[in-house]
Design a protein around this motif. Sequence first.
Motif, PDB file in Angstrom:
ATOM      1  N   LEU A 129      32.850  54.622  80.132  1.00 12.69           N
ATOM      2  CA  LEU A 129      31.973  53.518  79.736  1.00 12.69           C
ATOM      3  C   LEU A 129      30.603  54.110  79.443  1.00 12.69           C
ATOM      4  N   THR A 130      29.997  53.639  78.374  1.00 12.35           N
ATOM      5  CA  THR A 130      28.665  54.103  78.007  1.00 12.35           C
ATOM      6  C   THR A 130      27.699  52.938  78.072  1.00 12.35           C
ATOM      7  N   PHE A 131      26.625  53.130  78.800  1.00 13.31           N
ATOM      8  CA  PHE A 131      25.553  52.148  78.869  1.00 13.31           C
ATOM      9  C   PHE A 131      24.329  52.805  78.238  1.00 13.31           C
ATOM     10  N   ASP A 132      24.026  52.426  77.006  1.00 15.83           N
ATOM     11  CA  ASP A 132      22.875  53.025  76.335  1.00 15.83           C
ATOM     12  C   ASP A 132      21.684  52.080  76.434  1.00 15.83           C
ATOM     13  N   TYR A 133      20.543  52.675  76.768  1.00 16.11           N
ATOM     14  CA  TYR A 133      19.332  51.895  76.992  1.00 16.11           C
ATOM     15  C   TYR A 133      18.283  52.162  75.922  1.00 16.11           C
ATOM     16  N   GLU A 134      18.302  53.347  75.386  1.00 12.21           N
ATOM     17  CA  GLU A 134      17.299  53.770  74.415  1.00 12.21           C
ATOM     18  C   GLU A 134      17.945  54.843  73.553  1.00 12.21           C
ATOM     19  N   GLN A 135      17.643  54.808  72.249  1.00 10.73           N
ATOM     20  CA  GLN A 135      18.199  55.833  71.373  1.00 10.73           C
ATOM     21  C   GLN A 135      17.120  56.704  70.745  1.00 10.73           C
ATOM     22  N   GLU A 136      15.889  56.208  70.681  1.00 13.96           N
ATOM     23  CA  GLU A 136      14.803  56.983  70.087  1.00 13.96           C
ATOM     24  C   GLU A 136      13.532  56.769  70.886  1.00 13.96           C
ATOM     25  N   PRO A 137      12.628  57.693  71.036  1.00 13.14           N
ATOM     26  CA  PRO A 137      12.778  59.084  70.634  1.00 13.14           C
ATOM     27  C   PRO A 137      13.637  59.889  71.603  1.00 13.14           C
ATOM     28  N   VAL A 138      13.911  59.324  72.766  1.00 13.20           N
ATOM     29  CA  VAL A 138      14.749  59.991  73.759  1.00 13.20           C
ATOM     30  C   VAL A 138      15.961  59.108  74.030  1.00 13.20           C
ATOM     31  N   VAL A 139      17.136  59.706  74.012  1.00 15.91           N
ATOM     32  CA  VAL A 139      18.351  58.977  74.339  1.00 15.91           C
ATOM     33  C   VAL A 139      18.372  58.761  75.848  1.00 15.91           C
ATOM     34  N   MET A 140      18.522  57.510  76.266  1.00 12.38           N
ATOM     35  CA  MET A 140      18.619  57.193  77.686  1.00 12.38           C
ATOM     36  C   MET A 140      19.911  56.424  77.894  1.00 12.38           C
ATOM     37  N   ALA A 141      20.785  56.954  78.770  1.00 15.28           N
ATOM     38  CA  ALA A 141      22.089  56.316  78.941  1.00 15.28           C
ATOM     39  C   ALA A 141      22.724  56.708  80.264  1.00 15.28           C
ATOM     40  N   ASP A 142      23.685  55.874  80.652  1.00 17.88           N
ATOM     41  CA  ASP A 142      24.574  56.181  81.769  1.00 17.88           C
ATOM     42  C   ASP A 142      25.978  56.315  81.195  1.00 17.88           C
ATOM     43  N   LEU A 143      26.681  57.353  81.608  1.00 16.05           N
ATOM     44  CA  LEU A 143      28.093  57.529  81.266  1.00 16.05           C
ATOM     45  C   LEU A 143      28.870  57.405  82.561  1.00 16.05           C
ATOM     46  N   VAL A 144      29.830  56.504  82.588  1.00 17.71           N
ATOM     47  CA  VAL A 144      30.649  56.286  83.780  1.00 17.71           C
ATOM     48  C   VAL A 144      32.076  56.676  83.428  1.00 17.71           C
ATOM     49  N   LEU A 145      32.589  57.678  84.124  1.00 15.72           N
ATOM     50  CA  LEU A 145      33.956  58.154  83.879  1.00 15.72           C
ATOM     51  C   LEU A 145      34.814  57.842  85.096  1.00 15.72           C
ATOM     52  N   CYS A 146      35.963  57.261  84.843  1.00 14.68           N
ATOM     53  CA  CYS A 146      36.866  56.863  85.928  1.00 14.68           C
ATOM     54  C   CYS A 146      37.856  57.998  86.203  1.00 14.68           C
ATOM     55  N   ALA A 147      37.653  58.682  87.318  1.00 16.61           N
ATOM     56  CA  ALA A 147      38.417  59.879  87.660  1.00 16.61           C
ATOM     57  C   ALA A 147      39.933  59.680  87.620  1.00 16.61           C
ATOM     58  N   PRO A 148      40.499  58.637  88.230  1.00 18.97           N
ATOM     59  CA  PRO A 148      41.957  58.493  88.190  1.00 18.97           C
ATOM     60  C   PRO A 148      42.497  58.282  86.774  1.00 18.97           C
ATOM     61  N   VAL A 149      41.762  57.545  85.953  1.00 15.18           N
ATOM     62  CA  VAL A 149      42.191  57.321  84.568  1.00 15.18           C
ATOM     63  C   VAL A 149      42.125  58.626  83.781  1.00 15.18           C
ATOM     64  N   VAL A 150      41.038  59.358  83.943  1.00 15.85           N
ATOM     65  CA  VAL A 150      40.882  60.636  83.237  1.00 15.85           C
ATOM     66  C   VAL A 150      41.985  61.607  83.648  1.00 15.85           C
ATOM     67  N   ALA A 151      42.271  61.687  84.933  1.00 17.14           N
ATOM     68  CA  ALA A 151      43.326  62.589  85.419  1.00 17.14           C
ATOM     69  C   ALA A 151      44.694  62.193  84.864  1.00 17.14           C
ATOM     70  N   ARG A 152      44.982  60.908  84.866  1.00 18.23           N
ATOM     71  CA  ARG A 152      46.265  60.412  84.347  1.00 18.23           C
ATOM     72  C   ARG A 152      46.407  60.726  82.852  1.00 18.23           C
ATOM     73  N   GLU A 153      45.357  60.472  82.092  1.00 15.14           N
ATOM     74  CA  GLU A 153      45.394  60.747  80.652  1.00 15.14           C
ATOM     75  C   GLU A 153      45.544  62.242  80.370  1.00 15.14           C
ATOM     76  N   ALA A 154      44.816  63.063  81.100  1.00 17.49           N
ATOM     77  CA  ALA A 154      44.902  64.509  80.896  1.00 17.49           C
ATOM     78  C   ALA A 154      46.335  64.989  81.109  1.00 17.49           C
ATOM     79  N   LYS A 155      46.965  64.505  82.169  1.00 13.98           N
ATOM     80  CA  LYS A 155      48.349  64.888  82.455  1.00 13.98           C
ATOM     81  C   LYS A 155      49.283  64.404  81.350  1.00 13.98           C
ATOM     82  N   GLU A 156      49.149  63.135  80.941  1.00 11.03           N
ATOM     83  CA  GLU A 156      50.007  62.570  79.898  1.00 11.03           C
ATOM     84  C   GLU A 156      49.845  63.302  78.570  1.00 11.03           C
ATOM     85  N   GLN A 157      48.631  63.760  78.286  1.00  8.94           N
ATOM     86  CA  GLN A 157      48.337  64.406  77.008  1.00  8.94           C
ATOM     87  C   GLN A 157      48.481  65.924  77.059  1.00  8.94           C
TER      88      GLN A 157
END
Length: 151
Positions: free
Chosen positions: A71-99
Amino acid sequence: MALQKLQLSLQFGDIPYAARHRAALPRHAVARAIRHALADDAEITVRIVGEEEGRELNKSYRKKDYATNVLTFDYEQEPVVMADLVLCAPVVAREAKEQGKTLAAHYAHLLVHGTLHAQGWDHETSTADAEEMEAYEVAILAGLGLKNPYR
């Protein structure tokens, strides 16, 4: 090409197999993946979460009742990009294995993907936008020495 400046906060929530995810996400690798996808300087927080937290965030902000990979939460794009990236560990692990990918490679792809979203890229607006974003991701990942994640 000079890489952009990055102020990075890397956080780990309550996740299963935490040591495995921490090993796949050393700070320098997270920063490298993000910096290669940046067009401007940035302040980005990356939070690795469990399935419950990922599901709640996706439900609250996207009205989708499941945990997604990033999930990406972007707050500002200029002049500085400000954002939170939220990665779900179990989903990422499952996808990596499947792929058939390493956990580190899949995380790198999702960090690039989320960073592009934070800068306004969107693959859900049209097929052309999706193809353009995918091609850019593939090029960035190749620059990181990683294979095309879409094959």
